[in-house]
Motif scaffolding. Sequence first.
Motif, PDB file in Angstrom:
ATOM      1  N   ARG A   1     -27.849 -29.955  38.364  1.00 46.58           N
ATOM      2  CA  ARG A   1     -27.254 -28.811  38.550  1.00 46.58           C
ATOM      3  C   ARG A   1     -25.704 -28.682  37.977  1.00 46.58           C
ATOM      4  O   ARG A   1     -25.129 -29.722  38.715  1.00 46.58           O
ATOM      5  CB  ARG A   1     -27.449 -28.212  39.781  1.00 46.58           C
ATOM      6  N   SER A   2     -25.163 -27.844  37.580  1.00 42.08           N
ATOM      7  CA  SER A   2     -23.948 -27.753  36.978  1.00 42.08           C
ATOM      8  C   SER A   2     -22.812 -27.945  38.213  1.00 42.08           C
ATOM      9  O   SER A   2     -23.053 -27.479  39.501  1.00 42.08           O
ATOM     10  CB  SER A   2     -23.338 -26.686  36.334  1.00 42.08           C
ATOM     11  N   ALA A   3     -21.950 -28.935  38.010  1.00 44.22           N
ATOM     12  CA  ALA A   3     -20.709 -28.958  39.044  1.00 44.22           C
ATOM     13  C   ALA A   3     -19.886 -27.863  38.876  1.00 44.22           C
ATOM     14  O   ALA A   3     -18.948 -27.799  38.343  1.00 44.22           O
ATOM     15  CB  ALA A   3     -19.920 -30.303  38.909  1.00 44.22           C
ATOM     16  N   GLY A   4     -20.293 -26.685  39.530  1.00 45.72           N
ATOM     17  CA  GLY A   4     -19.718 -25.505  39.522  1.00 45.72           C
ATOM     18  C   GLY A   4     -20.154 -24.653  40.575  1.00 45.72           C
ATOM     19  O   GLY A   4     -21.276 -24.786  41.288  1.00 45.72           O
ATOM     20  N   THR A   5     -19.346 -23.433  40.806  1.00 47.16           N
ATOM     21  CA  THR A   5     -19.807 -22.613  41.739  1.00 47.16           C
ATOM     22  C   THR A   5     -19.978 -21.123  41.572  1.00 47.16           C
ATOM     23  O   THR A   5     -20.050 -20.416  42.475  1.00 47.16           O
ATOM     24  CB  THR A   5     -18.352 -22.386  42.807  1.00 47.16           C
ATOM     25  N   ASP A   6     -20.255 -20.947  40.189  1.00 52.26           N
ATOM     26  CA  ASP A   6     -20.860 -19.468  39.746  1.00 52.26           C
ATOM     27  C   ASP A   6     -22.220 -19.556  39.935  1.00 52.26           C
ATOM     28  O   ASP A   6     -22.915 -20.429  39.519  1.00 52.26           O
ATOM     29  CB  ASP A   6     -20.335 -19.254  38.234  1.00 52.26           C
ATOM     30  N   ALA A   7     -22.882 -18.522  40.620  1.00 54.18           N
ATOM     31  CA  ALA A   7     -24.204 -18.425  41.200  1.00 54.18           C
ATOM     32  C   ALA A   7     -24.943 -17.669  39.833  1.00 54.18           C
ATOM     33  O   ALA A   7     -26.225 -18.021  39.944  1.00 54.18           O
ATOM     34  CB  ALA A   7     -23.999 -18.019  42.274  1.00 54.18           C
ATOM     35  N   HIS A   8     -24.481 -16.673  39.288  1.00 56.62           N
ATOM     36  CA  HIS A   8     -25.056 -15.948  38.417  1.00 56.62           C
ATOM     37  C   HIS A   8     -25.005 -15.873  36.864  1.00 56.62           C
ATOM     38  O   HIS A   8     -25.584 -15.252  36.178  1.00 56.62           O
ATOM     39  CB  HIS A   8     -24.715 -14.509  38.692  1.00 56.62           C
ATOM     40  N   SER A   9     -23.987 -16.920  36.422  1.00 54.26           N
ATOM     41  CA  SER A   9     -23.724 -17.068  35.025  1.00 54.26           C
ATOM     42  C   SER A   9     -24.652 -18.126  34.347  1.00 54.26           C
ATOM     43  O   SER A   9     -24.656 -19.235  35.012  1.00 54.26           O
ATOM     44  CB  SER A   9     -22.407 -17.366  34.844  1.00 54.26           C
ATOM     45  N   ARG A  10     -25.435 -17.709  33.445  1.00 53.35           N
ATOM     46  CA  ARG A  10     -26.057 -18.925  32.543  1.00 53.35           C
ATOM     47  C   ARG A  10     -25.138 -19.591  31.601  1.00 53.35           C
ATOM     48  O   ARG A  10     -25.415 -19.741  30.481  1.00 53.35           O
ATOM     49  CB  ARG A  10     -27.227 -18.208  31.839  1.00 53.35           C
ATOM     50  N   THR A  11     -23.918 -20.071  32.519  1.00 55.22           N
ATOM     51  CA  THR A  11     -22.904 -20.729  31.535  1.00 55.22           C
ATOM     52  C   THR A  11     -22.812 -22.238  32.268  1.00 55.22           C
ATOM     53  O   THR A  11     -22.313 -22.314  33.137  1.00 55.22           O
ATOM     54  CB  THR A  11     -21.479 -20.055  31.604  1.00 55.22           C
ATOM     55  N   PRO A  12     -23.610 -23.072  31.713  1.00 52.29           N
ATOM     56  CA  PRO A  12     -23.273 -24.509  32.158  1.00 52.29           C
ATOM     57  C   PRO A  12     -21.989 -25.164  32.125  1.00 52.29           C
ATOM     58  O   PRO A  12     -21.217 -24.789  31.304  1.00 52.29           O
ATOM     59  CB  PRO A  12     -24.428 -25.368  31.283  1.00 52.29           C
ATOM     60  N   HIS A  13     -21.752 -26.186  32.890  1.00 48.82           N
ATOM     61  CA  HIS A  13     -20.556 -26.655  33.192  1.00 48.82           C
ATOM     62  C   HIS A  13     -20.609 -28.232  32.590  1.00 48.82           C
ATOM     63  O   HIS A  13     -21.489 -29.043  33.051  1.00 48.82           O
ATOM     64  CB  HIS A  13     -19.793 -26.985  34.609  1.00 48.82           C
ATOM     65  N   THR A  14     -19.827 -28.413  31.595  1.00 48.81           N
ATOM     66  CA  THR A  14     -19.793 -29.894  31.023  1.00 48.81           C
ATOM     67  C   THR A  14     -18.687 -30.899  31.943  1.00 48.81           C
ATOM     68  O   THR A  14     -18.256 -30.343  32.853  1.00 48.81           O
ATOM     69  CB  THR A  14     -19.391 -30.010  29.567  1.00 48.81           C
ATOM     70  N   GLY A  15     -18.428 -31.992  31.281  1.00 49.22           N
ATOM     71  CA  GLY A  15     -17.625 -32.820  32.013  1.00 49.22           C
ATOM     72  C   GLY A  15     -18.251 -34.222  31.468  1.00 49.22           C
ATOM     73  O   GLY A  15     -18.936 -34.539  31.022  1.00 49.22           O
ATOM     74  N   VAL A  16     -17.424 -35.400  32.249  1.00 49.27           N
ATOM     75  CA  VAL A  16     -17.571 -36.435  31.517  1.00 49.27           C
ATOM     76  C   VAL A  16     -18.607 -37.382  32.646  1.00 49.27           C
ATOM     77  O   VAL A  16     -18.839 -36.771  33.794  1.00 49.27           O
ATOM     78  CB  VAL A  16     -16.276 -37.484  31.691  1.00 49.27           C
ATOM     79  N   THR A  17     -19.229 -38.189  31.916  1.00 50.54           N
ATOM     80  CA  THR A  17     -20.087 -39.089  32.844  1.00 50.54           C
ATOM     81  C   THR A  17     -19.363 -40.568  33.087  1.00 50.54           C
ATOM     82  O   THR A  17     -18.270 -40.668  32.314  1.00 50.54           O
ATOM     83  CB  THR A  17     -21.522 -39.614  31.821  1.00 50.54           C
ATOM     84  N   GLY A  18     -20.041 -41.499  33.781  1.00 46.50           N
ATOM     85  CA  GLY A  18     -19.487 -42.758  33.964  1.00 46.50           C
ATOM     86  C   GLY A  18     -19.866 -43.779  33.099  1.00 46.50           C
ATOM     87  O   GLY A  18     -19.590 -45.050  33.584  1.00 46.50           O
ATOM     88  N   PHE A  19     -20.634 -43.528  31.875  1.00 47.82           N
ATOM     89  CA  PHE A  19     -20.935 -44.615  31.221  1.00 47.82           C
ATOM     90  C   PHE A  19     -19.685 -45.126  30.506  1.00 47.82           C
ATOM     91  O   PHE A  19     -18.781 -44.791  29.941  1.00 47.82           O
ATOM     92  CB  PHE A  19     -21.737 -44.158  29.955  1.00 47.82           C
ATOM     93  N   LYS A  20     -19.787 -46.501  30.514  1.00 49.31           N
ATOM     94  CA  LYS A  20     -18.573 -47.313  29.944  1.00 49.31           C
ATOM     95  C   LYS A  20     -19.034 -48.160  28.690  1.00 49.31           C
ATOM     96  O   LYS A  20     -18.215 -48.459  27.778  1.00 49.31           O
ATOM     97  CB  LYS A  20     -18.109 -48.509  30.940  1.00 49.31           C
TER      98      LYS A  20
END
Length: 479
Positions: free
Chosen positions: A198-217
Amino acid sequence: MRRLPLTVLAASLILAVGNASAATQTTIPAAAVKAAEQLRDKAMNDNTSYQIVESLTTEVGPRLAGSPADQRGREWAIAKFKALGFDKVYTEQVSYPLWERRSEHAEIVAPFPQPLALIALGYSSGTPKGGLTAEVVRFDSLDALNKADPASVKGKIVYVDARMERHKDGQDYAIGSAIRVGGPVIASKMGAAAFLLRSAGTDAHSRTPHTGVTGFKDPKEAIPAAALSNPDADQLTRVLAFGKPVSIKLDLDCGITGTYTGANVIGEFTGKKHPEQIVAIGGHLDSWDPGTGAIDDGAGVAIAMAAAKLIGDMPQRPDRTIRVIAFANEEMGLWGGKAYAEKHGADVAKFQLGTESDFGARKVWRMSASVKPEARGAIEQMAQVLAPIGVAYDAKMAGGGGSDLSQMHAKGMAALSLTQDGTDYFDFHHTANDTLDKIDPKELAQNVAVYAAFSYMAAQANGDFGSAAGAFANDAAED
């Protein structure tokens, strides 16, 4: 020589010790405090910062690290520093893995076929050509995933379903980012086919996903990883609640394609008395690619540039150098901040005080500091100047320096934290909705007032704030 009575001698010694102690205190001269108040008031009615962020988001737009816009962003920053009249403008190289996003698609194929809105995460691998289809296994927390039997995960799509809530200080991002960064790595080690959150975000009603980095090295250990918008995560959770096996087809075209060399872009107004001593401020120049990087972090770059320009426009240069750093590739692992600390960490004692703006463009409401005890009085003086514009000083909380400058703080740089109101920041963070309309020019100007006032007072201080190798190693204990 005439001998003094013992009582007179003792009093003289006490006075001498007291004077010596006072001499070690860092203070802000009264003239500098008055000038800082004038800077504060001028900044509150100045629109330079808004013009800067408008220029960046319009003329360059999204600035994914390593993309063609990355180079355009650097060229823009160099030109903008020069146009604003900075004395010195230069770059310092930063190299990092080049991750590229090309396309992403997902759909539930059983039991109730339907599309899902999602976005690939940084350092995710791509799926095989044509995509992959696998059963979904849900966890409600990172801890639950950690405790799972690897056999229950192997070959499946791991889905971590934890919702962030709004807070003024954005505290729930610690939960969301930990899942986004650590979850894919854990799932990969367990043999999962892919990872969703589930996106790391606080918008409850928008079908707009939140990107961001993973921990893969290591790219060899990476698996496909993506974030669902909150409504799509809700839908997937409802489908799973039927108790039937749920399968998703995931098709991500993305991955690391080599190494890229970018740069931190730096502008300075040179100090007239101690040019080698630095007050460091800044923001990061890169952004994620769905939006235009207005609040993350075009605003931070604009705040620092505009604050420094106000100081540079004064009749006399400040005593110490004001250095603005537009950092490279913060988003995928603090690459610019780490490179800067590696290059300048040995000279950390020359850094008077520093902090970076990287939490949007709402008003600054809290200040905290990591400085030597003898400089607390100077911080109190700063707090008194900032209080009329809504900034409260928390003397018990450490100051981390912001995202990229946290790396210099870890080396021993005295640092502030200037916390903006982040109540709605994670509605837009890392999404297509990170656009200029989310910035209120008056609120942005308040940020500039804070940065201009504190930077000038730090530059004019009698004494230092305690920067030294390893000086703030125990900051965690102060929080």
